[in-house]
Design a protein around this motif. Sequence first.
Motif, PDB file in Angstrom:
ATOM      1  N   ARG A   1      64.426 -10.509  66.449  1.00  4.24           N
ATOM      2  CA  ARG A   1      64.354 -10.626  65.004  1.00  4.24           C
ATOM      3  C   ARG A   1      63.316  -9.690  64.380  1.00  4.24           C
ATOM      4  O   ARG A   1      63.538  -9.116  63.314  1.00  4.24           O
ATOM      5  N   VAL A   2      62.183  -9.530  65.033  1.00  6.20           N
ATOM      6  CA  VAL A   2      61.149  -8.632  64.491  1.00  6.20           C
ATOM      7  C   VAL A   2      61.701  -7.222  64.359  1.00  6.20           C
ATOM      8  O   VAL A   2      61.481  -6.538  63.346  1.00  6.20           O
ATOM      9  N   VAL A   3      62.460  -6.783  65.370  1.00  2.00           N
ATOM     10  CA  VAL A   3      63.026  -5.432  65.366  1.00  2.00           C
ATOM     11  C   VAL A   3      64.119  -5.305  64.311  1.00  2.00           C
ATOM     12  O   VAL A   3      64.150  -4.334  63.528  1.00  2.00           O
ATOM     13  N   THR A   4      65.036  -6.266  64.260  1.00  6.67           N
ATOM     14  CA  THR A   4      66.145  -6.162  63.307  1.00  6.67           C
ATOM     15  C   THR A   4      65.653  -6.268  61.862  1.00  6.67           C
ATOM     16  O   THR A   4      66.170  -5.587  60.975  1.00  6.67           O
ATOM     17  N   GLU A   5      64.664  -7.109  61.631  1.00 10.34           N
ATOM     18  CA  GLU A   5      64.115  -7.223  60.272  1.00 10.34           C
ATOM     19  C   GLU A   5      63.465  -5.915  59.841  1.00 10.34           C
ATOM     20  O   GLU A   5      63.601  -5.494  58.680  1.00 10.34           O
ATOM     21  N   ALA A   6      62.788  -5.254  60.770  1.00  8.54           N
ATOM     22  CA  ALA A   6      62.163  -3.965  60.452  1.00  8.54           C
ATOM     23  C   ALA A   6      63.221  -2.909  60.154  1.00  8.54           C
ATOM     24  O   ALA A   6      63.080  -2.108  59.211  1.00  8.54           O
ATOM     25  N   ILE A   7      64.276  -2.898  60.926  1.00  6.56           N
ATOM     26  CA  ILE A   7      65.358  -1.930  60.688  1.00  6.56           C
ATOM     27  C   ILE A   7      65.982  -2.161  59.315  1.00  6.56           C
ATOM     28  O   ILE A   7      66.212  -1.211  58.547  1.00  6.56           O
ATOM     29  N   ASN A   8      66.272  -3.406  59.004  1.00  3.76           N
ATOM     30  CA  ASN A   8      66.881  -3.701  57.707  1.00  3.76           C
ATOM     31  C   ASN A   8      65.951  -3.315  56.562  1.00  3.76           C
ATOM     32  O   ASN A   8      66.381  -2.731  55.551  1.00  3.76           O
ATOM     33  N   ARG A   9      64.692  -3.592  56.729  1.00  4.78           N
ATOM     34  CA  ARG A   9      63.705  -3.234  55.694  1.00  4.78           C
ATOM     35  C   ARG A   9      63.652  -1.719  55.499  1.00  4.78           C
ATOM     36  O   ARG A   9      63.708  -1.224  54.371  1.00  4.78           O
ATOM     37  N   HIS A  10      63.570  -0.968  56.601  1.00  5.26           N
ATOM     38  CA  HIS A  10      63.491   0.490  56.514  1.00  5.26           C
ATOM     39  C   HIS A  10      64.780   1.111  55.983  1.00  5.26           C
ATOM     40  O   HIS A  10      64.762   2.214  55.422  1.00  5.26           O
ATOM     41  N   SER A  11      65.904   0.410  56.166  1.00  7.70           N
ATOM     42  CA  SER A  11      67.183   0.952  55.710  1.00  7.70           C
ATOM     43  C   SER A  11      67.429   0.691  54.233  1.00  7.70           C
ATOM     44  O   SER A  11      68.433   1.154  53.684  1.00  7.70           O
ATOM     45  N   GLY A  12      66.538  -0.070  53.595  1.00 12.14           N
ATOM     46  CA  GLY A  12      66.763  -0.465  52.202  1.00 12.14           C
ATOM     47  C   GLY A  12      67.637  -1.694  52.094  1.00 12.14           C
ATOM     48  O   GLY A  12      68.338  -1.892  51.104  1.00 12.14           O
ATOM     49  N   ASN A  13      67.604  -2.537  53.154  1.00 10.46           N
ATOM     50  CA  ASN A  13      68.366  -3.788  53.199  1.00 10.46           C
ATOM     51  C   ASN A  13      69.874  -3.571  53.056  1.00 10.46           C
ATOM     52  O   ASN A  13      70.571  -4.353  52.398  1.00 10.46           O
ATOM     53  N   VAL A  14      70.379  -2.528  53.703  1.00 13.60           N
ATOM     54  CA  VAL A  14      71.818  -2.278  53.664  1.00 13.60           C
ATOM     55  C   VAL A  14      72.542  -2.989  54.804  1.00 13.60           C
ATOM     56  O   VAL A  14      73.771  -2.939  54.879  1.00 13.60           O
ATOM     57  N   CYS A  15      71.803  -3.642  55.697  1.00 14.35           N
ATOM     58  CA  CYS A  15      72.393  -4.277  56.882  1.00 14.35           C
ATOM     59  C   CYS A  15      72.566  -5.776  56.676  1.00 14.35           C
ATOM     60  O   CYS A  15      71.918  -6.394  55.831  1.00 14.35           O
ATOM     61  N   ILE A  16      73.427  -6.368  57.475  1.00 10.12           N
ATOM     62  CA  ILE A  16      73.545  -7.822  57.597  1.00 10.12           C
ATOM     63  C   ILE A  16      72.902  -8.188  58.927  1.00 10.12           C
ATOM     64  O   ILE A  16      73.398  -7.823  59.992  1.00 10.12           O
ATOM     65  N   ASP A  17      71.783  -8.893  58.849  1.00  9.24           N
ATOM     66  CA  ASP A  17      70.997  -9.192  60.042  1.00  9.24           C
ATOM     67  C   ASP A  17      71.470 -10.511  60.649  1.00  9.24           C
ATOM     68  O   ASP A  17      71.254 -11.583  60.079  1.00  9.24           O
ATOM     69  N   LEU A  18      72.110 -10.427  61.809  1.00  6.64           N
ATOM     70  CA  LEU A  18      72.653 -11.604  62.489  1.00  6.64           C
ATOM     71  C   LEU A  18      71.849 -11.988  63.728  1.00  6.64           C
ATOM     72  O   LEU A  18      72.237 -12.907  64.446  1.00  6.64           O
ATOM     73  N   ALA A  19      70.738 -11.324  63.970  1.00  5.67           N
ATOM     74  CA  ALA A  19      69.949 -11.596  65.173  1.00  5.67           C
ATOM     75  C   ALA A  19      69.472 -13.047  65.178  1.00  5.67           C
ATOM     76  O   ALA A  19      68.934 -13.539  64.183  1.00  5.67           O
ATOM     77  N   GLY A  20      69.688 -13.728  66.282  1.00  2.04           N
ATOM     78  CA  GLY A  20      69.251 -15.111  66.420  1.00  2.04           C
ATOM     79  C   GLY A  20      70.151 -16.121  65.748  1.00  2.04           C
ATOM     80  O   GLY A  20      69.872 -17.319  65.797  1.00  2.04           O
ATOM     81  N   ARG A  21      71.250 -15.677  65.160  1.00  8.27           N
ATOM     82  CA  ARG A  21      72.128 -16.588  64.418  1.00  8.27           C
ATOM     83  C   ARG A  21      73.424 -16.880  65.159  1.00  8.27           C
ATOM     84  O   ARG A  21      74.303 -17.562  64.627  1.00  8.27           O
ATOM     85  N   THR A  22      73.568 -16.368  66.356  1.00  3.42           N
ATOM     86  CA  THR A  22      74.802 -16.546  67.116  1.00  3.42           C
ATOM     87  C   THR A  22      74.483 -16.929  68.554  1.00  3.42           C
ATOM     88  O   THR A  22      73.382 -16.698  69.052  1.00  3.42           O
ATOM     89  N   THR A  23      75.476 -17.513  69.198  1.00  8.21           N
ATOM     90  CA  THR A  23      75.398 -17.698  70.640  1.00  8.21           C
ATOM     91  C   THR A  23      75.932 -16.436  71.318  1.00  8.21           C
ATOM     92  O   THR A  23      76.573 -15.597  70.681  1.00  8.21           O
TER      93      THR A  23
END
Length: 337
Positions: free
Chosen positions: A224-246
């Motif tokens: 989550r730390v990595v995916t949140e950083a990527i989304n932040r740096h991208s201008g929040n253009v991503c849908i972050d699903l890390a930790g939300r799935t099996t």
Amino acid sequence: MNSARCLIVGPSWVGDMIMAQSLYRRLREQHPGIIIDVLAPAWSGGILARMPEVRRVIASPFAHGRFDWTGRHALARRLCAEKYDLAIVLPNSWKSALTPYFAGVAQRRGYLGEMRYGLLNDIRRLDKGAMPRLVQRYAALATQPGAGSAQTEAPSPCLQVNADSRRRILAKLELALDHPVLILCPGAEYGPAKRWPEAHYAELARAKRAEGWQIWLLGSEKDRVVTEAINRHSGNVCIDLAGRTTLEQVVDLMACARAVVSNDSGLMHVAAAVDVPVIALYGSSDPAYTPPLSDKAHIARLGLECSPCFQRECPLGHRNCLEHLPVTQVLTLLPAL
């Protein structure tokens, strides 16, 4: 051997567990009636459920690296009732061979590993030159003693996608498929030496979003730390699903992708096993040893003199093998709309 009962002692990493399906497929090719059970970490149940060759999963209660002599004896007593004819031990550790030995399995097969004389009675000598890939080494263990040279062409893993489960997880996560999906898998549990920089993933996400793609970030809670950083740096253009799935739900989501870009990780092997185009990013590891097993896969790497080092952290302190791998190289490998 057609009606034999086989116990597989499975590996402890997601990617290795997927590659082990090549062994199960080879066993079924040679012995269509064979029953295959897999002793494996509990987290692997979702992945193994998508392998039709496997009858059932026996959850291993032992943490990675834990010895637990008493616990292995107790598990073996429970397994005695299954009357397995054959056990194949995939990890090379001494302790991984204890349970089949204690359970009295008649034929116990595997590579010598940690000098497992006695624990195994069908010991194979590993010829790394003849079998450079891990998947070849697994599949070769399907052969009977004295069968001659092992077949080195291993059947590729092929995970089943469940259409009903896919519809449910798409609805639960409020995901639509109205635009092509690019899935990014920026984690690598083995260590940071296998991770393409967050800034590079963010740049890639911005470029593909501008072309009309939707960008999904997949990973575990640890990512989550990595995916949140990527989304932040991208201008929040991503849908972050890390930790939300099996892990099992990830199989179905991967099948929705037009393409996947991934570090050399377990999710890379999941993507390859559901037959979607994969761009696999290699730095500290070696695609000659554990490549994505798909004809739709492409490797992006620099092949520096110091690579592969197989270290969790870069021993030189710079990670140039991935830091200098440009986004443009990855973009050229992605399919056009």
